[in-house]
Write an enzyme that holds these catalytic residues in place. Sequence first.
Site, short mmCIF file in Angstrom:
data_model
loop_
_atom_site.label_atom_id
_atom_site.label_comp_id
_atom_site.label_asym_id
_atom_site.label_seq_id
_atom_site.Cartn_x
_atom_site.Cartn_y
_atom_site.Cartn_z
N HIS A 100 0.85 -1.20 0.00
CA HIS A 100 0.00 0.00 0.00
C HIS A 100 0.88 1.23 0.00
O HIS A 100 1.87 1.31 0.71
CB HIS A 100 -0.93 0.02 1.22
CG HIS A 100 -0.23 -0.24 2.52
ND1 HIS A 100 0.13 -1.51 2.92
CD2 HIS A 100 0.20 0.59 3.49
CE1 HIS A 100 0.75 -1.45 4.09
NE2 HIS A 100 0.82 -0.18 4.45
N HIS A 102 1.26 5.25 0.81
CA HIS A 102 0.72 6.29 1.70
C HIS A 102 0.81 7.64 1.01
O HIS A 102 1.86 7.98 0.45
CB HIS A 102 1.56 6.41 2.98
CG HIS A 102 1.54 5.21 3.88
ND1 HIS A 102 0.77 5.13 5.01
CD2 HIS A 102 2.22 4.03 3.82
CE1 HIS A 102 0.97 3.97 5.63
NE2 HIS A 102 1.86 3.28 4.94
P1 5GP Z 1 2.16 0.26 7.19
O1 5GP Z 1 2.82 0.49 8.51
O2 5GP Z 1 1.89 -1.21 6.94
O3 5GP Z 1 2.88 0.92 6.04
O4 5GP Z 1 0.77 1.00 7.26
C1 5GP Z 1 -0.44 0.38 7.58
C2 5GP Z 1 -1.48 1.46 7.68
O5 5GP Z 1 -2.75 0.85 7.61
C3 5GP Z 1 -1.42 2.21 9.01
O6 5GP Z 1 -1.24 3.60 8.73
C4 5GP Z 1 -2.75 1.92 9.67
O7 5GP Z 1 -3.29 3.02 10.34
C5 5GP Z 1 -3.63 1.50 8.48
N1 5GP Z 1 -4.66 0.53 8.80
C6 5GP Z 1 -4.49 -0.63 9.50
N2 5GP Z 1 -5.67 -1.30 9.56
C7 5GP Z 1 -6.58 -0.55 8.89
C8 5GP Z 1 -7.98 -0.73 8.60
O8 5GP Z 1 -8.62 -1.71 8.97
N3 5GP Z 1 -8.59 0.24 7.87
C9 5GP Z 1 -7.91 1.35 7.43
N4 5GP Z 1 -8.58 2.25 6.73
N5 5GP Z 1 -6.60 1.54 7.68
C10 5GP Z 1 -5.95 0.61 8.39
#
Ligand code: 5GP
Length: 142
Positions: A100, A102
């Site tokens: 994903h 950001h």
């Molecule tokens: P990572 O640290 O993997 O790059 O980012 C994961 C992101 O996913 C985090 O910013 C977290 O807030 C978001 N996130 C985790 N679970 C959910 C969810 O169920 N729904 C949404 N909309 N965001 C999520």
Amino acid sequence: MSDDCIFCSIVAGEIPSRTVYETDDVLAFLDANPLAPGHTLVIPKSHHEHVQDMPNDLAGDVFAVMQRLVHPIESAVDADGSTVAFNNGEVAGQEVPHTHGHVVPRFEDDGGRPIHSIFGERPELGDDELDDIAASIADGAE
Ligand code: 5GP
Ligand code: ZN
């Protein structure tokens, strides 16, 4: 779809999300725990753990959606800029194993820092090492 993947469940509509844009292959929605107002995640609808696991075309589609959304996101929250980034791999802080991107709006006085601030001391690399690394990457990219 991968079992036990939060983002696959969002794509399937099993977990609600605030969708801001979608195509046949890409979904963009607000982060549930935002670092700033407007923090948006952009994902491929199919499950791929890392950036490099996506087919090339799909990676292009994901980036195209990120690029398309930057202006609407910044405008929606009156931001001055944005950090556009992927945490790629657990060691890099990736918590959800469905790749994903950001888009995090940035503001003049938000106290945030650039991506460079993630890293500690810079490695000292000699010319030979740099040449070897560049050659190795170039070989791998063929
Ligand atoms: P990572 O640290 O993997 O790059 O980012 C994961 C992101 O996913 C985090 O910013 C977290 O807030 C978001 N996130 C985790 N679970 C959910 C969810 O169920 N729904 C949404 N909309 N965001 C999520
Ligand atoms: Zn998934």
